[in-house]
Write a protein that holds these residues in place. Structure first.
Motif, PDB file in Angstrom:
ATOM      1  N   THR A 153       0.939  -1.320  -0.207  1.00 26.80           N
ATOM      2  CA  THR A 153       0.072  -0.115   0.093  1.00 26.80           C
ATOM      3  C   THR A 153       0.886   1.348   0.032  1.00 26.80           C
ATOM      4  O   THR A 153       2.219   1.182   0.219  1.00 26.80           O
ATOM      5  N   ASP A 199      -6.856  -7.693   0.291  1.00 29.61           N
ATOM      6  CA  ASP A 199      -7.770  -6.867   1.119  1.00 29.61           C
ATOM      7  C   ASP A 199      -8.701  -5.844   0.237  1.00 29.61           C
ATOM      8  O   ASP A 199      -8.058  -5.052  -0.290  1.00 29.61           O
ATOM      9  N   ARG A 200      -9.822  -6.132   0.401  1.00 30.28           N
ATOM     10  CA  ARG A 200     -10.615  -5.181  -0.750  1.00 30.28           C
ATOM     11  C   ARG A 200     -10.677  -3.729  -0.150  1.00 30.28           C
ATOM     12  O   ARG A 200     -10.894  -2.877  -1.186  1.00 30.28           O
ATOM     13  N   ARG A 201     -10.441  -3.578   1.182  1.00 31.06           N
ATOM     14  CA  ARG A 201     -10.420  -2.026   1.454  1.00 31.06           C
ATOM     15  C   ARG A 201      -9.336  -1.401   1.197  1.00 31.06           C
ATOM     16  O   ARG A 201      -9.302  -0.262   1.073  1.00 31.06           O
ATOM     17  N   ARG A 246      -5.670  -0.007  -0.927  1.00 33.25           N
ATOM     18  CA  ARG A 246      -5.280   0.015  -2.445  1.00 33.25           C
ATOM     19  C   ARG A 246      -3.909   0.054  -2.464  1.00 33.25           C
ATOM     20  O   ARG A 246      -3.042   0.472  -1.478  1.00 33.25           O
ATOM     21  N   ARG A 251      -2.788   3.042  -8.913  1.00 39.25           N
ATOM     22  CA  ARG A 251      -3.242   2.545  -7.538  1.00 39.25           C
ATOM     23  C   ARG A 251      -4.347   1.524  -8.161  1.00 39.25           C
ATOM     24  O   ARG A 251      -5.444   1.994  -8.914  1.00 39.25           O
ATOM     25  N   ARG A 252      -4.425   0.529  -7.316  1.00 43.25           N
ATOM     26  CA  ARG A 252      -5.270  -0.353  -7.710  1.00 43.25           C
ATOM     27  C   ARG A 252      -5.869  -1.022  -6.262  1.00 43.25           C
ATOM     28  O   ARG A 252      -5.183  -1.045  -5.358  1.00 43.25           O
ATOM     29  N   PRO A 253      -6.851  -1.846  -6.212  1.00 40.90           N
ATOM     30  CA  PRO A 253      -7.260  -2.694  -5.285  1.00 40.90           C
ATOM     31  C   PRO A 253      -6.329  -3.690  -4.762  1.00 40.90           C
ATOM     32  O   PRO A 253      -5.884  -4.427  -5.918  1.00 40.90           O
ATOM     33  N   SER A 254      -6.235  -3.900  -3.549  1.00 42.38           N
ATOM     34  CA  SER A 254      -5.326  -5.061  -3.304  1.00 42.38           C
ATOM     35  C   SER A 254      -5.984  -6.463  -3.498  1.00 42.38           C
ATOM     36  O   SER A 254      -7.123  -6.635  -3.289  1.00 42.38           O
ATOM     37  N   SER A 255      -5.202  -7.392  -4.033  1.00 42.77           N
ATOM     38  CA  SER A 255      -5.717  -8.728  -4.193  1.00 42.77           C
ATOM     39  C   SER A 255      -6.061  -9.286  -2.743  1.00 42.77           C
ATOM     40  O   SER A 255      -6.698 -10.454  -2.941  1.00 42.77           O
TER      41      SER A 255
END
Length: 157
Positions: A54, A90-92, A94, A84-88
């Motif tokens: 992050t 933890d959806r909360r 980035r 910036r992308r959503p984490s694989s």
């Protein structure tokens, strides 16, 4: 009666470290600028390539505050080097994902960083380099591992 300056009883380590660090940073900045990067941009790209991280994690690794990190990632995004992308995991959260162009540039910038470091160390005789690096590692991992909290406040008192 004129006051006399105190006698120095030890080498000025602060000057040595500050001066060499400043000169090394300026040389690094000049070399990285030739490929359109700052040292912070290089740091973010390399650490983001190592594993999914992050912005907060990258800021901690690069010793940057949140505002500096946001500006740095904004510049990387604008240049098409990261996004910036959503984490694989933890959806909360980035993460900062490096693009293929960013990965290519990170490899070039690492070559520059390594060369600048080698040139700096080249000023030392070969037998002294390992001793110097081991001594610096001991300082960084030991006595000089952490800054004093509230150092600015203490200096004013």
């Amino acid at each position: 009666m004129t006051a006399m300056a105190p006698n120095r009883t030890a080498p000025d380590l602060s000057f040595f470290l500050d001066h060499t660090s400043h000169v090394l940073r300026t040389r690094m900045a000049a070399e990285l600028a030739e490929i359109g990067l700052t040292a912070r941009m290089h740091c973010v790209l390399v650490h983001a390539l190592e594993e999914e991280r992050t912005q907060i994690q990258l800021a901690e690794l690069g010793d940057m505050d949140k505002t500096t990190m946001v500006v740095t990632v904004d510049a990387l995004e604008k240049a098409g080097l990261a996004e910036r992308r959503p984490s694989s995991t933890d959806r909360r959260a980035r993460i900062v994902a490096v693009t293929p162009a960013g990965a290519k540039l990170a490899h070039r910038s690492q070559e520059i960083v390594d060369r600048v470091h080698e040139e700096a160390l080249g000023a030392l005789p070969a037998k002294d380099r390992d001793v110097f690096l081991r001594a610096m590692e001991r300082l960084v991992e030991g006595q000089l591992a952490q800054p004093v909290e509230n150092a600015a406040r203490r200096a004013r008192q």
